[in-house]
Each structure stands twice: as C-alpha cells, then as structure tokens.
Write a protein that holds these residues in place. Structure first.
Motif, PDB file in Angstrom:
ATOM      1  N   LYS A 361       0.839  -1.194   0.000  1.00  0.00           N
ATOM      2  CA  LYS A 361       0.000   0.000   0.000  1.00  0.00           C
ATOM      3  C   LYS A 361       0.876   1.246   0.000  1.00  0.00           C
ATOM      4  CE  LYS A 361      -3.873  -1.928   2.679  1.00  0.00           C
ATOM      5  NZ  LYS A 361      -4.690  -1.748   3.909  1.00  0.00           N
ATOM      6  N   PRO A 362       0.396   2.352  -0.572  1.00  0.00           N
ATOM      7  CA  PRO A 362       1.128   3.617  -0.432  1.00  0.00           C
ATOM      8  C   PRO A 362       1.118   4.054   1.030  1.00  0.00           C
ATOM      9  CG  PRO A 362      -0.550   3.741  -2.161  1.00  0.00           C
ATOM     10  CD  PRO A 362      -0.814   2.497  -1.387  1.00  0.00           C
ATOM     11  N   PHE A 363       2.096   4.859   1.405  1.00  0.00           N
ATOM     12  CA  PHE A 363       2.120   5.374   2.773  1.00  0.00           C
ATOM     13  C   PHE A 363       1.003   6.397   2.966  1.00  0.00           C
ATOM     14  CE2 PHE A 363       4.526   8.745   0.659  1.00  0.00           C
ATOM     15  CZ  PHE A 363       4.122   9.890   1.334  1.00  0.00           C
ATOM     16  N   PHE A 364       0.643   6.631   4.208  1.00  0.00           N
ATOM     17  CA  PHE A 364      -0.255   7.743   4.513  1.00  0.00           C
ATOM     18  C   PHE A 364       0.312   8.547   5.673  1.00  0.00           C
ATOM     19  CE2 PHE A 364      -1.911   4.373   7.261  1.00  0.00           C
ATOM     20  CZ  PHE A 364      -2.209   5.029   8.447  1.00  0.00           C
ATOM     21  N   THR A 365      -0.113   9.799   5.750  1.00  0.00           N
ATOM     22  CA  THR A 365       0.381  10.732   6.773  1.00  0.00           C
ATOM     23  C   THR A 365      -0.563  10.735   7.963  1.00  0.00           C
ATOM     24  OG1 THR A 365       1.412  12.105   5.079  1.00  0.00           O
ATOM     25  CG2 THR A 365       1.074  13.105   7.234  1.00  0.00           C
ATOM     26  N   GLN A 366       0.022  10.763   9.136  1.00  0.00           N
ATOM     27  CA  GLN A 366      -0.742  10.664  10.379  1.00  0.00           C
ATOM     28  C   GLN A 366      -0.223  11.685  11.385  1.00  0.00           C
ATOM     29  OE1 GLN A 366      -3.144   8.174  11.715  1.00  0.00           O
ATOM     30  NE2 GLN A 366      -3.178   9.661  13.381  1.00  0.00           N
ATOM     31  N   LYS A 367      -1.102  12.525  11.919  1.00  0.00           N
ATOM     32  CA  LYS A 367      -0.721  13.406  13.025  1.00  0.00           C
ATOM     33  C   LYS A 367      -1.112  12.735  14.333  1.00  0.00           C
ATOM     34  CE  LYS A 367      -0.962  18.083  14.881  1.00  0.00           C
ATOM     35  NZ  LYS A 367      -1.539  19.452  14.756  1.00  0.00           N
ATOM     36  N   ILE A 368      -0.160  12.659  15.255  1.00  0.00           N
ATOM     37  CA  ILE A 368      -0.421  12.005  16.544  1.00  0.00           C
ATOM     38  C   ILE A 368      -0.982  13.044  17.508  1.00  0.00           C
ATOM     39  CG2 ILE A 368       0.571  10.677  18.429  1.00  0.00           C
ATOM     40  CD1 ILE A 368       2.771   9.800  16.511  1.00  0.00           C
ATOM     41  N   ASP A 369      -2.308  13.103  17.592  1.00  0.00           N
ATOM     42  CA  ASP A 369      -2.963  14.101  18.447  1.00  0.00           C
ATOM     43  C   ASP A 369      -3.033  13.663  19.900  1.00  0.00           C
ATOM     44  OD1 ASP A 369      -3.604  15.981  16.375  1.00  0.00           O
ATOM     45  OD2 ASP A 369      -5.165  14.604  15.710  1.00  0.00           O
ATOM     46  N   PHE A 370      -3.024  12.347  20.121  1.00  0.00           N
ATOM     47  CA  PHE A 370      -3.212  11.833  21.477  1.00  0.00           C
ATOM     48  C   PHE A 370      -2.574  10.445  21.527  1.00  0.00           C
ATOM     49  CE2 PHE A 370      -5.597   9.324  24.588  1.00  0.00           C
ATOM     50  CZ  PHE A 370      -5.633  10.167  25.690  1.00  0.00           C
ATOM     51  N   MET A 371      -1.789  10.184  22.583  1.00  0.00           N
ATOM     52  CA  MET A 371      -1.207   8.845  22.709  1.00  0.00           C
ATOM     53  C   MET A 371      -1.065   8.491  24.183  1.00  0.00           C
ATOM     54  SD  MET A 371       2.736   9.423  21.467  1.00  0.00           S
ATOM     55  CE  MET A 371       3.858  10.593  22.262  1.00  0.00           C
ATOM     56  N   THR A 372      -1.039   7.177  24.416  1.00  0.00           N
ATOM     57  CA  THR A 372      -0.928   6.674  25.788  1.00  0.00           C
ATOM     58  C   THR A 372       0.180   5.634  25.860  1.00  0.00           C
ATOM     59  OG1 THR A 372      -2.441   4.786  25.542  1.00  0.00           O
ATOM     60  CG2 THR A 372      -3.432   6.953  26.026  1.00  0.00           C
ATOM     61  N   ASP A 373       0.574   5.321  27.085  1.00  0.00           N
ATOM     62  CA  ASP A 373       1.484   4.200  27.265  1.00  0.00           C
ATOM     63  C   ASP A 373       0.663   2.910  27.288  1.00  0.00           C
ATOM     64  OD1 ASP A 373       0.323   3.981  29.787  1.00  0.00           O
ATOM     65  OD2 ASP A 373       2.027   4.858  30.843  1.00  0.00           O
TER      66      ASP A 373
END
Length: 407
Positions: A361-373
């Motif tokens: 698949k082609p790559f896609f762009t992702q903004k990490i707005d929220f992340m957890t451990d």
C-alpha cells in the motif's frame, strides 16, 4: 513480455519476512559461513528452515548465498555445510567458485545453482559455459550496459536465466573482487569481511618525499576518490523488463528492515504498474521520493547506459543521506477502536506528523494528536527504547507497519 522476479536481501530472519511481506518474489540469504556478508546477522540453521517455510507458504522462493572465494581450509567445512542444508528446501544456491560449484553438483545435485556476480560474468561465452556445467542462472557483473546485456541474452540458451543488480551500494572494484581491504586491514572482502576502504579519506604522497602527506582537496572534509554513488534504476523499469533479465536484485543484506520494506515496496509497485499496462505506463515520481527516504548515498544508474563518468562518484563525503528516521513498528491494531499498538524505535512526540508504510500500500500521513502508554496513561513523548505506545490511526494498519518521521 514476462514479469521479472523481484529479488530482495535477507540479512536476518526478520528482514526475510519483511521482504516477503512487502512484495519480494524471492529473498537471498546467507548462513553463518560462506556468504560474503559477515557483517550481516545471517541465519542459523533453525532460522533457515523457518525462513524457507515462511516464504514457501506464501509462494515465494529463498536462495542461499555461498559465494566466497574459498581457500583449502574451507573445503571440508563446505562439504559438511552442504550435507547439513541440502534438505532444507532452498530454491537455489549462489556460487562463485568453480570448486564449490563442482561440490554442489556432487553432494547436492537436486538444488539449482546460480552463478554469483563474484564470478565476473560479463560475456555470453562464459554464461554458456556455466550453463553447460549445469547452472540455471547467471548473475551479471554490475559493470554491464543494457546493450551488452541484450547481446548476452540473444546468444545464450533460452532456459538460462539472467539476474542483475538494480539497486543498492556499488563496489569500486570489479564486481566486488577486491584486494584493497585485505591489503590495508587484513580483512578479506572475498571472504565476506570487507572493511570498505573505498569509502575512506585519502592523501597524496610523492615517492621521493615519504612521510609528507599532501591534501588533494575536494572540499574541507577531505578527498574521497573511490566513493561510488548508490545504484538506483527505478526510473527505468521498462528497459529492465524488456532487457530479458529474469531477476531484478536489490543489494543490502546489512541494511535495516525499514530499508528493505521501503525499497522492495517501491520497486514492487512500479514493476506491477508497468507490467499491467506497458503501453500507457508513466513513471510515478513519488516512488523515487520513497527511495530517498531511506539512508542512501546520491543515486546513479551505474553502467546501464554506458561507462560511469565523474558524476558517478561522491567526492565530498563518505556519509549517507538520511532525512527520515524509523520511529516505531506496529505490533497490533484494534479494528473496532482504530487504535494501533506501536513499539517505539526512535523518540517521537504528541503532535508529530508521521508517515506510516505497510505492505503493498502507499504510505499515509498521520498526526499524533493523542497517545498513551501500554497502561492507558496519556503521554507527551515516547522516549524509552521499545516503549509500547498506543494511538488512533487515520486508516487501518497491519501488524508490522512502520512509522517514520522527517528529521
């Protein structure tokens, strides 16, 4: 027109699986001896069996590289090696030395033999001779033009396949048969231990003035007179397919899984696009951009369009161009919540914009707005080695997908 095989490097079991997942038709690997890449992780016997099983279950092939130029002391050990691996299921073995070729035919005649580029295959008569002795495929020397390849293809038996390198590092010496490393460091490149002295910085000494080292400036960092650019032919898929080359080979058994995924994926997509509609094919420049997102030297087309000139060398530095970092690998994905579980590889932050690549698949762009451990606690930064991080992705992702970030 027959679609050529895409042959990828497998420096470890993980890299073999990555190459298969991202579209390679075949992978070449090395054992812990005889494979010309002591710097690679290489394969234990158990890894070989697992890798072959993984490939064969997916309809792909695995070739074993045994292309050292051996000394007397290697012969008995090679016999034991053949006896051990002969029933593993390898689809071919790459050989450079005539003696090892004969031993393969004697002790394991059921395994097809491919003649390595280390044998300096540059003319049709040598290819015909290898075929008479039982070779199924000849790997061409890197120092070949399309015109020369066409003549070889026209004059050899139809059932003799040709393989050629299409991407990766270039050797300053003839098809890798180099004594420079052995002379300067005692490390034999023909036994897989090259120290890469062609990438070093050199000075000039006049014979009547020993001890006086004069700079020959290319720039303020030194003089890199043997330092070749990397081979890249992705803009020339039509010429490669029409050339009659049966297998298009990517160099890089000591490169990373990210490198393997990116390069294999780019060539897979372009080969498929061309073969599906050759008459209306237009190169997708985005795939060349993909190849610039891995660690690389400036690119060249090598010898394919004639002898390289001064523009095929890198005179200013021996370092790589590295504009992107691998920051994480997807461990799992929850389709109901859209949350990916990622194992960190380099530091990244909440708010970062990253690119996600995954098989076929082609790559896609992702903004990490929220992340957890891993325990669900919100975090601002993933800064621990192999830290488990979770966040929602804009699109579904597969296990093994890779996250990269521009430096």
């Amino acid at each position: 027109m027959k679609k050529p095989e895409l042959l990828a490097p497998g420096g470890s079991l993980g890299k073999l699986k990555t190459a298969i997942d991202y579209g390679a038709d075949a992978v070449y690997i090395g054992g812990e001896a005889f494979s010309l890449r002591v710097a690679a992780e290489n394969f234990s016997n158990d890894d070989m069996r697992e890798g072959i099983k993984y490939a064969h279950e997916r309809g792909r092939k695995v070739y074993l590289t045994a292309n050292i130029l051996p000394h007397n002391s290697d012969i008995d050990e090679f016999e034991a090696f053949i006896t051990e691996i002969k029933n593993y299921g390898f689809d071919a073995v790459l050989i450079a030395d005539l003696g090892l070729f004969d031993m393969m035919r004697e002790y394991s005649p059921e395994i097809p033999i491919h003649v390595s580029t280390q044998a300096n295959n540059i003319n049709y008569r040598s290819a015909i001779m290898w075929h008479k002795m039982g070779a199924k495929r000849v790997v061409l020397a890197r120092e070949m033009s399309f015109k020369e390849i066409a003549e070889i293809r026209a004059k050899i038996p139809e059932d003799l396949e040709l393989e050629a390198f299409v991407h990766g590092a270039m050797c300053i010496s003839y098809s890798g048969r180099c004594l420079l490393s052995n002379y300067m460091t005692g490390r034999d490149s023909n036994m897989g231990a090259c120290a890469h002295p062609c990438r070093w910085n050199y000075k000039l000494v006049e014979e009547t003035r020993p001890g006086e080292y004069m700079d020959v400036f290319e720039n303020e960092r030194g003089t890199f007179i043997f330092n070749s650019k990397d081979l890249c032919t992705i803009r020339h898929i039509p010429e490669l397919v029409r050339s009659g080359i049966a297998s298009l080979k990517i160099e890089g058994r000591v490169k990373t899984e990210y490198y393997v995924a990116t390069v294999v994926g780019a060539y897979r997509r372009e080969i498929d696009r061309y073969c599906e509609n050759p008459d209306n094919y237009i190169f997708n420049e985005a795939e060349f951009d993909e190849l610039c997102k891995v660690s690389h030297r400036p690119y060249t087309t090598g010898f394919y369009f004639g002898k390289p000139d001064e523009n095929s060398q890198v005179y200013t530095s021996s370092s790589y161009i590295r504009d992107y970092d691998l920051i994480g690998i997807v461990q799992s994905y929850d389709a109901e919540t859209g949350i990916a579980t990622v194992s960190q590889r380099n530091r990244f932050f909440k708010g970062d914009e990253v690119e996600i690549i995954q098989p076929l698949k082609p790559f896609f762009t992702q903004k990490i707005d929220f992340m957890t451990d891993e325990n669900g606690n919100e975090i601002e930064v993933a800064n621990h080695a192999e830290q488990t991080v979770k966040f929602k992705t804009a699109e579904p992702v597969t296990e093994g997908a890779m996250l990269r970030k521009k430096r």
